[in-house]
Design a protein around this motif. Structure first.
Motif, PDB file in Angstrom:
ATOM      1  N   LEU A  20     -49.666 -59.224  82.225  1.00 28.85           N
ATOM      2  CA  LEU A  20     -50.068 -60.469  82.726  1.00 28.85           C
ATOM      3  C   LEU A  20     -51.286 -60.817  81.034  1.00 28.85           C
ATOM      4  CD1 LEU A  20     -49.365 -63.971  82.992  1.00 28.85           C
ATOM      5  CD2 LEU A  20     -50.949 -63.448  84.691  1.00 28.85           C
ATOM      6  N   ARG A  34     -50.767 -67.299  70.423  1.00 29.98           N
ATOM      7  CA  ARG A  34     -50.052 -66.818  71.390  1.00 29.98           C
ATOM      8  C   ARG A  34     -48.502 -67.591  71.802  1.00 29.98           C
ATOM      9  NH1 ARG A  34     -52.398 -61.983  74.258  1.00 29.98           N
ATOM     10  NH2 ARG A  34     -50.385 -62.651  75.451  1.00 29.98           N
ATOM     11  N   LYS A  35     -47.591 -66.082  71.995  1.00 33.34           N
ATOM     12  CA  LYS A  35     -46.711 -66.758  72.482  1.00 33.34           C
ATOM     13  C   LYS A  35     -46.076 -66.414  73.697  1.00 33.34           C
ATOM     14  CE  LYS A  35     -45.035 -65.889  67.456  1.00 33.34           C
ATOM     15  NZ  LYS A  35     -45.202 -67.394  66.689  1.00 33.34           N
ATOM     16  N   SER A  36     -47.132 -65.592  74.629  1.00 37.50           N
ATOM     17  CA  SER A  36     -46.759 -65.676  76.235  1.00 37.50           C
ATOM     18  C   SER A  36     -47.293 -66.295  76.840  1.00 37.50           C
ATOM     19  CB  SER A  36     -46.629 -64.507  76.222  1.00 37.50           C
ATOM     20  OG  SER A  36     -47.733 -63.686  75.595  1.00 37.50           O
ATOM     21  N   ALA A  37     -47.732 -66.429  77.811  1.00 31.99           N
ATOM     22  CA  ALA A  37     -48.543 -67.095  78.805  1.00 31.99           C
ATOM     23  C   ALA A  37     -49.787 -66.560  79.100  1.00 31.99           C
ATOM     24  CB  ALA A  37     -47.778 -66.966  80.551  1.00 31.99           C
ATOM     25  N   ALA A  85     -48.830 -71.753  78.815  1.00 32.90           N
ATOM     26  CA  ALA A  85     -48.399 -71.445  77.963  1.00 32.90           C
ATOM     27  C   ALA A  85     -48.097 -72.606  77.705  1.00 32.90           C
ATOM     28  CB  ALA A  85     -47.089 -70.663  79.292  1.00 32.90           C
ATOM     29  N   ARG A  86     -47.056 -71.856  76.670  1.00 32.71           N
ATOM     30  CA  ARG A  86     -46.327 -73.236  76.303  1.00 32.71           C
ATOM     31  C   ARG A  86     -44.711 -74.007  76.569  1.00 32.71           C
ATOM     32  NH1 ARG A  86     -46.151 -71.822  69.994  1.00 32.71           N
ATOM     33  NH2 ARG A  86     -48.109 -70.549  69.335  1.00 32.71           N
ATOM     34  N   ARG A  87     -44.650 -73.242  77.521  1.00 30.25           N
ATOM     35  CA  ARG A  87     -43.281 -73.501  78.395  1.00 30.25           C
ATOM     36  C   ARG A  87     -43.359 -73.571  79.682  1.00 30.25           C
ATOM     37  NH1 ARG A  87     -38.457 -71.237  75.649  1.00 30.25           N
ATOM     38  NH2 ARG A  87     -37.893 -72.387  74.438  1.00 30.25           N
ATOM     39  N   GLU A  90     -42.812 -70.379  81.438  1.00 27.44           N
ATOM     40  CA  GLU A  90     -43.217 -68.922  81.080  1.00 27.44           C
ATOM     41  C   GLU A  90     -44.271 -69.102  81.669  1.00 27.44           C
ATOM     42  OE1 GLU A  90     -44.014 -69.503  76.947  1.00 27.44           O
ATOM     43  OE2 GLU A  90     -42.489 -68.467  76.298  1.00 27.44           O
ATOM     44  N   CYS A  91     -44.897 -70.299  81.702  1.00 30.61           N
ATOM     45  CA  CYS A  91     -46.269 -70.854  82.359  1.00 30.61           C
ATOM     46  C   CYS A  91     -45.817 -70.200  84.284  1.00 30.61           C
ATOM     47  CB  CYS A  91     -47.131 -72.731  82.900  1.00 30.61           C
ATOM     48  SG  CYS A  91     -48.274 -72.854  83.652  1.00 30.61           S
ATOM     49  N   GLU A  93     -43.668 -68.317  85.042  1.00 30.43           N
ATOM     50  CA  GLU A  93     -43.651 -66.931  85.406  1.00 30.43           C
ATOM     51  C   GLU A  93     -45.407 -65.530  85.381  1.00 30.43           C
ATOM     52  OE1 GLU A  93     -41.082 -65.403  82.384  1.00 30.43           O
ATOM     53  OE2 GLU A  93     -39.230 -66.411  82.815  1.00 30.43           O
ATOM     54  N   GLY A  94     -45.527 -66.520  84.385  1.00 29.15           N
ATOM     55  CA  GLY A  94     -47.115 -65.926  84.282  1.00 29.15           C
ATOM     56  C   GLY A  94     -47.727 -66.451  85.782  1.00 29.15           C
TER      57      GLY A  94
END
Length: 164
Positions: A20, A34-37, A85-87, A90-91, A93-94
């Protein structure tokens, strides 16, 4: 306080090792880069206590063969981890990755207690989903007398290697 910074840095390293992205503070230009959490980590509400009699734990023999006195300190504190996160997925999962690391992947000097997460929220200011987490923990620090003399090295988080 150096000890709080050591706890924060150890948590950041553990989160990164767990897959992470993590930083000490939320970067202002994060959304564009950023594209991920991403987890932002801080430590607060610490309370310290000496271990042993006035912090004295005994003696150890260094790599150079010299006997050194060892002292200990225990801090109880709260580690705050905000995952953005953007989604929403993803948030989540992070936060799941962060939970696994916080409860089972920290250095031996950081003993996790209760971990709490707030509900998933939309953060209007950043345009990102946000999950706020708090881990109550106990951190153990050790210090040794330097080269057999009366001066002491800094207290170091137990289980974290020195970078010098």
């Amino acid at each position: 306080m150096k000890e709080l910074r050591q706890i924060r840095d150890a948590v950041i390293c553990a989160l990164r090792d767990g897959g992470l992205a993590a930083e000490a503070a939320f970067p202002a230009r994060w959304a564009a880069e950023r594209k991920s959490a991403l987890a932002s980590v801080s430590v607060g509400a610490a309370e310290g206590r000496a271990l042993g009699f006035r912090g004295y734990l005994g003696e150890s023999r260094g790599a150079d063969g010299q006997v050194r006195e060892v002292y200990g300190r225990r801090l109880e504190g709260v580690v705050s981890v905000d995952v953005r996160a953007r989604r929403a997925a993803e948030c989540q999962e992070g936060a799941e990755t962060a939970s696994a690391v916080l409860l089972g992947g920290l250095p031996e000097g950081v003993r996790p207690g209760e971990l709490r997460w707030e509900a998933l929220a939309w953060e209007k200011e950043t345009g990102l989903f946000l999950l706020r987490g708090e881990l109550k923990c106990e951190a153990l620090f050790l210090a040794e007398s330097g080269d057999g003399g009366p001066e002491f090295l800094d207290f170091r988080l137990k289980g974290v290697l020195r970078s010098e």
